[in-house]
Scaffold this motif. Structure first.
Motif, PDB file in Angstrom:
ATOM      1  N   ILE A  65       0.870  -1.182   0.000  1.00 29.47           N
ATOM      2  CA  ILE A  65       0.000   0.000   0.000  1.00 29.47           C
ATOM      3  C   ILE A  65       0.906   1.230   0.000  1.00 29.47           C
ATOM      4  O   ILE A  65       1.948   1.220   0.661  1.00 29.47           O
ATOM      5  CB  ILE A  65      -0.861   0.011   1.288  1.00 29.47           C
ATOM      6  N   ALA A  66       0.506   2.280  -0.707  1.00 27.58           N
ATOM      7  CA  ALA A  66       1.281   3.523  -0.638  1.00 27.58           C
ATOM      8  C   ALA A  66       0.346   4.681  -0.338  1.00 27.58           C
ATOM      9  O   ALA A  66      -0.749   4.743  -0.897  1.00 27.58           O
ATOM     10  CB  ALA A  66       2.004   3.757  -1.967  1.00 27.58           C
ATOM     11  N   ASP A  67       0.773   5.558   0.562  1.00 30.93           N
ATOM     12  CA  ASP A  67       0.047   6.821   0.757  1.00 30.93           C
ATOM     13  C   ASP A  67       0.941   7.918   0.193  1.00 30.93           C
ATOM     14  O   ASP A  67       2.037   8.165   0.701  1.00 30.93           O
ATOM     15  CB  ASP A  67      -0.269   7.063   2.241  1.00 30.93           C
ATOM     16  N   LEU A  68       0.464   8.562  -0.863  1.00 27.59           N
ATOM     17  CA  LEU A  68       1.297   9.538  -1.581  1.00 27.59           C
ATOM     18  C   LEU A  68       0.961  10.955  -1.123  1.00 27.59           C
ATOM     19  O   LEU A  68      -0.205  11.361  -1.150  1.00 27.59           O
ATOM     20  CB  LEU A  68       1.082   9.384  -3.089  1.00 27.59           C
ATOM     21  N   GLY A  69       1.989  11.703  -0.721  1.00 29.41           N
ATOM     22  CA  GLY A  69       1.771  13.037  -0.149  1.00 29.41           C
ATOM     23  C   GLY A  69       1.310  12.880   1.285  1.00 29.41           C
ATOM     24  O   GLY A  69       0.333  13.471   1.730  1.00 29.41           O
ATOM     25  N   PHE A 138       5.600  12.398  -6.547  1.00 30.65           N
ATOM     26  CA  PHE A 138       4.676  11.407  -7.111  1.00 30.65           C
ATOM     27  C   PHE A 138       4.295  11.736  -8.551  1.00 30.65           C
ATOM     28  O   PHE A 138       3.519  11.032  -9.170  1.00 30.65           O
ATOM     29  CB  PHE A 138       3.455  11.201  -6.220  1.00 30.65           C
ATOM     30  N   TYR A 139       4.834  12.795  -9.102  1.00 33.19           N
ATOM     31  CA  TYR A 139       4.583  13.061 -10.523  1.00 33.19           C
ATOM     32  C   TYR A 139       5.527  12.251 -11.418  1.00 33.19           C
ATOM     33  O   TYR A 139       5.461  12.341 -12.643  1.00 33.19           O
ATOM     34  CB  TYR A 139       4.671  14.553 -10.820  1.00 33.19           C
ATOM     35  N   GLY A 140       6.438  11.519 -10.790  1.00 30.20           N
ATOM     36  CA  GLY A 140       7.287  10.598 -11.543  1.00 30.20           C
ATOM     37  C   GLY A 140       7.161   9.207 -10.956  1.00 30.20           C
ATOM     38  O   GLY A 140       6.438   8.992  -9.983  1.00 30.20           O
ATOM     39  N   ARG A 141       7.890   8.251 -11.546  1.00 23.98           N
ATOM     40  CA  ARG A 141       7.872   6.878 -11.027  1.00 23.98           C
ATOM     41  C   ARG A 141       8.539   6.824  -9.662  1.00 23.98           C
ATOM     42  O   ARG A 141       9.597   7.410  -9.446  1.00 23.98           O
ATOM     43  CB  ARG A 141       8.638   5.972 -11.996  1.00 23.98           C
ATOM     44  N   LEU A 142       7.914   6.106  -8.739  1.00 28.58           N
ATOM     45  CA  LEU A 142       8.462   5.943  -7.383  1.00 28.58           C
ATOM     46  C   LEU A 142       8.698   4.477  -7.046  1.00 28.58           C
ATOM     47  O   LEU A 142       9.480   4.161  -6.167  1.00 28.58           O
ATOM     48  CB  LEU A 142       7.474   6.510  -6.346  1.00 28.58           C
ATOM     49  N   PHE A 143       7.980   3.591  -7.735  1.00 31.28           N
ATOM     50  CA  PHE A 143       7.979   2.169  -7.365  1.00 31.28           C
ATOM     51  C   PHE A 143       8.266   1.307  -8.596  1.00 31.28           C
ATOM     52  O   PHE A 143       7.996   1.729  -9.725  1.00 31.28           O
ATOM     53  CB  PHE A 143       6.599   1.765  -6.819  1.00 31.28           C
ATOM     54  N   PRO A 144       8.720   0.074  -8.355  1.00 35.04           N
ATOM     55  CA  PRO A 144       8.910  -0.845  -9.483  1.00 35.04           C
ATOM     56  C   PRO A 144       7.577  -1.158 -10.170  1.00 35.04           C
ATOM     57  O   PRO A 144       6.505  -1.001  -9.576  1.00 35.04           O
ATOM     58  CB  PRO A 144       9.477  -2.109  -8.829  1.00 35.04           C
TER      59      PRO A 144
END
Ligand SMILES: C[S@@+](CC[C@H](N)C(=O)[O-])C[C@H]1O[C@@H](n2cnc3c(N)ncnc32)[C@H](O)[C@@H]1O
Length: 369
Positions: A65-69, A138-144
């Motif tokens: 799970i990811a919480d972005l920002g 988060f406007y770019g790739r962060l995860f595989p």
């Protein structure tokens, strides 16, 4: 990296860290009220749209799970717990099957300048998940690729990756001299903000489309403007930022800051009209819209002028200091408090024509060639 969105956020607009009176941690009641108001929608969306059994069968443990920002907490912990509870209701072990409950890994993401130390110190001690802090835009790739099952983001997508260049270009119709936001500004200013927002949201969706597993869930809470608001003439929408801009101009006239600095300062947030935002989601080919709800915004407004000012300060202080240098924020927000006292309509729920949109998107299945 193949397929990378390759977009680096040139500016970092983190909120005020720590736990002081003007910190984000102490001034996030508005966002918390929408996270709480969205809880039932979120849980029923995950219960009905997130097929844990199929997802677990096709990918390995853990559930990611990811919480972005995420900022510094505590809201992010509440949001994450809401997601986890919804997932656990579906767990095979809860349904008396002899299978282990999947382990859960949570990524807390924010800008590199976010106060992750405060976030880590406040992580719930008895949490039922593994926690990771993940800095970056988060406007770019962060995860595989295909590594996330559920992505959540609250009150963060209003922040633009950068300001439109035209705002400070004196030869452009979108030059925003003497103002710090798009309200009561020429339409070209609004259009420049809107174009940037659309590009950013598309980049956000493109990155998440690569990172989410097939049928993975993206749930967002976004502050939106009523479709009826015409920002170039509306008396109340964005009045706050107008008052703040006029305080900066007053200070420039007194020689406390330079006018040139005011002319080159603009607030990098955008609040899309509901229908325009939905059009961006509808046009996206990678996600289906599973649910969208306008959340009751009664809890969004501050109960009094002091907390209203403090909430705005928590959001803008770092940005203002970065642009104008240290030593102006106390005076600026004292002046702003006086202007709000003279114009208390900014706290009037009937004139507050903003809502929070809760939207749940599902990653379409990638057809392999
Ligand atoms: C208003 S706070 C919301 C915090 C929390 N999600 C909540 O609902 O209370 C917005 C957060 O988004 C973060 N943010 C803005 N732009 C971002 C970006 N491009 N990448 C990652 N985080 C970003 C800010 O740093 C800030 O912490």
């Amino acid at each position: 990296m193949e397929g990378e969105v390759a977009k680096v956020c040139p500016e970092s607009y983190a909120m005020k860290g720590g736990e002081g009176p003007h910190s984000c941690a102490q001034n996030s009641a508005s966002q918390r009220s929408s996270i709480e108001a969205a809880k039932n929608f979120l849980q029923s969306a995950i219960a009905s749209k997130f097929d844990l059994r199929t997802i677990c069968a096709s990918s390995t443990n853990p559930i990611c799970i990811a919480d972005l920002g995420c900022s510094t907490g505590p809201n992010t912990f509440i949001a994450v717990q809401n997601v986890i509870e919804a997932i656990q209701i579906q767990c095979p072990s809860q349904q008396n099957h002899n299978q282990a409950t999947p382990e859960i890994l949570v990524f807390f993401n924010d800008q590199v300048s976010n106060d992750f130390n405060t976030l880590f110190q406040k992580l719930p001690p008895n949490r039922n998940y593994f926690a990771v802090g993940l800095p970056g835009s988060f406007y770019g790739r962060l995860f595989p690729r295909q590594s996330l099952h559920v992505v959540h983001s609250s009150a963060a997508l209003s922040w633009l990756s950068e300001l439109p260049k035209e705002l400070t270009d004196t030869s452009s119709g979108a030059c925003n001299k003497g103002k710090i936001f798009y309200t009561n500004a020429p339409k070209e200013v609004f259009d420049a903000y809107e174009r940037r927002f659309k590009m950013d949201l598309e980049a956000f969706l493109q990155a998440r489309a690569q990172e989410l597993v097939d049928n993975g869930i993206l749930a967002c809470l976004i502050l939106v403007a009523d479709d009826l608001i015409d920002f170039s003439v509306d008396m109340y929408a964005g009045k706050d930022y107008e008052l703040l801009g006029s305080c900066l101009m007053d200070m420039a006239k007194l020689g406390l800051i330079s006018e040139e600095k005011v002319d080159t300062f603009n607030i990098p947030t955008f609040f899309p009209h509901v229908k325009d935002l939905m059009k961006i989601f509808e046009a996206n080919k990678d996600f289906s819209i599973e649910q969208s709800e306008l959340i009751d915004n009664k809890g969004f407004l501050a109960p009094n002028i002091e907390s209203h000012v403090s909430r705005l300060r928590a959001v803008l202080e770092v940005l203002i200091e970065k642009h104008f240098g240290d030593g102006i924020v106390d005076e600026l927000f004292d002046r702003f408090t006086e202007k709000v006292r003279a114009y208390p309509e900014v706290l009037d729920a009937l004139k507050f024509k903003f809502h929070v949109l809760f939207v749940v998107l599902k990653r379409k299945v990638v057809i392999k060639a």
